[in-house]
Design an enzyme around this catalytic site. Sequence first.
Site, PDB file in Angstrom:
ATOM      1  N   GLY A  40       0.868  -1.181   0.000  1.00 42.89           N
ATOM      2  CA  GLY A  40       0.000   0.000   0.000  1.00 42.89           C
ATOM      3  C   GLY A  40       0.899   1.224   0.000  1.00 42.89           C
ATOM      4  N   GLY A  42       0.598   4.247   1.060  1.00 44.85           N
ATOM      5  CA  GLY A  42       0.723   4.957   2.331  1.00 44.85           C
ATOM      6  C   GLY A  42       1.587   4.174   3.310  1.00 44.85           C
ATOM      7  N   GLU A 141      -4.644   6.577  -2.951  1.00 47.22           N
ATOM      8  CA  GLU A 141      -5.307   5.271  -2.810  1.00 47.22           C
ATOM      9  C   GLU A 141      -6.399   5.297  -1.745  1.00 47.22           C
ATOM     10  OE1 GLU A 141      -2.176   2.341  -2.344  1.00 47.22           O
ATOM     11  OE2 GLU A 141      -2.026   2.097  -4.507  1.00 47.22           O
ATOM     12  N   ASN A 186       5.132  10.081 -11.435  1.00 44.68           N
ATOM     13  CA  ASN A 186       6.074   9.482 -12.381  1.00 44.68           C
ATOM     14  C   ASN A 186       5.671   9.982 -13.768  1.00 44.68           C
ATOM     15  OD1 ASN A 186       3.993   7.868 -13.333  1.00 44.68           O
ATOM     16  ND2 ASN A 186       4.634   6.065 -12.163  1.00 44.68           N
ATOM     17  N   GLY A 227      11.976   6.694 -12.946  1.00 42.90           N
ATOM     18  CA  GLY A 227      12.424   5.310 -12.819  1.00 42.90           C
ATOM     19  C   GLY A 227      13.941   5.199 -12.931  1.00 42.90           C
ATOM     20  N   ALA A 254       7.275  -0.169  -5.398  1.00 43.00           N
ATOM     21  CA  ALA A 254       7.443   0.715  -4.232  1.00 43.00           C
ATOM     22  C   ALA A 254       8.736   1.534  -4.261  1.00 43.00           C
ATOM     23  CB  ALA A 254       7.341  -0.053  -2.913  1.00 43.00           C
ATOM     24  N   ALA A 255       9.443   1.531  -5.384  1.00 42.22           N
ATOM     25  CA  ALA A 255      10.637   2.390  -5.471  1.00 42.22           C
ATOM     26  C   ALA A 255      10.235   3.861  -5.344  1.00 42.22           C
ATOM     27  CB  ALA A 255      11.368   2.153  -6.792  1.00 42.22           C
ATOM     28  N   GLY A 256       9.094   4.200  -5.938  1.00 47.34           N
ATOM     29  CA  GLY A 256       8.597   5.578  -5.819  1.00 47.34           C
ATOM     30  C   GLY A 256       8.253   5.922  -4.382  1.00 47.34           C
ATOM     31  N   ASP A 257       7.771   4.943  -3.627  1.00 46.71           N
ATOM     32  CA  ASP A 257       7.448   5.186  -2.210  1.00 46.71           C
ATOM     33  C   ASP A 257       8.739   5.414  -1.413  1.00 46.71           C
ATOM     34  OD1 ASP A 257       4.742   4.788  -2.763  1.00 46.71           O
ATOM     35  OD2 ASP A 257       4.925   2.630  -2.483  1.00 46.71           O
ATOM     36  N   SER A 287      15.865   0.123  -2.757  1.00 44.78           N
ATOM     37  CA  SER A 287      14.616  -0.645  -2.661  1.00 44.78           C
ATOM     38  C   SER A 287      14.420  -1.592  -3.840  1.00 44.78           C
ATOM     39  CB  SER A 287      13.409   0.294  -2.550  1.00 44.78           C
ATOM     40  OG  SER A 287      13.083   0.826  -3.814  1.00 44.78           O
TER      41      SER A 287
END
Length: 313
Positions: A40, A42, A141, A186, A227, A254-257, A287
């Site tokens: 998720g 968050g 989300e 992104n 990316g 989840a790299a962006g997270d 990550s």
Amino acid sequence: MSRNIVVVGSLNADFVINLDRFPAPGETIAGTSFETFPGGKGGNQAYAAAQLGGEVLMLGQIGGDAQGIWLRNNLATAGVDVSHLLEDREVTSGVAFISIDHRGQNQIIIVPGANGTFSVAKLKQHQSVIERAQIVLLQLEIPLATVIEAARIAKQSGAVVMLDPAPAEKPLPDELLALVDYLTPNESELATLTDVGLSEAIDLREIGARARELIARGAAKVIVKLGGAGALFVSAESQHFWPSISVPIVDTTAAGDAFNAGFAIALAEGMSEEDAGRLATAAAACSVMRPGAQPSMPTRGEVDQLLKQHPPQ
Ligand code: RIB
């Protein structure tokens, strides 16, 4: 230790299938493995920020099932304050079905469950934790109205608001953009938010121009996550590119997270935006070397080590 990051967002149980290639419509193929991870957007950002040394509180909602308890416990093991996590016993916890191909690229389908019933009224009962935050991290989300209300409360109390506009399905209301200090799409989310497709090859001038459209509509600053290429910072006055750090890719989920959590931690510690972007880029790189969403989030030691091995050029 950096202080007081509040994440308002989703928690999902991620059901992950690895496969050689994605199936075509109507095609059945065999995957190579199946695993379940806590995720998720968050929850991932909260988990990552805590792993990186932040004091983090998660405001979100789980369902009345075993997965919800598992998601809550996992955040708590990283040191995230879960005392304001809500529960809707009428629905299931959020889930994500994720396919990962041999290059580590993913496709994700989410079913919101309890994330989708996290209403403005419920958020307002916990307004005080947002009012005490230094930085508030948001994603898309949970219901948009709840995101807007969280941003409004955060802004009114002087917190820095960082919005990850993911998943982006249509342009965001200007009312929300005006509340955002850092908007972090992104490339495909940028195209959706500006309602114009982007060229296939990465064109920093074109991406910068699109980001400035969002600034003209109210966002203070935009960071476009590209990316494996890196990330582009755009403000009304300047533009700065952070190249990515090249590492072996296992899973990009989840790299962006990890990036958003890294940027937030660095800002909370008083770093410049330029240094924050470097730390965020290193967190994202760390990550992708491990499978899963939350299990792939690096410690601060791992990020600092990678930064040491890759000093700025
Ligand atoms: O950003 C990655 C996340 O997107 C996954 O953990 C999945 O739950 C979806 O929300």
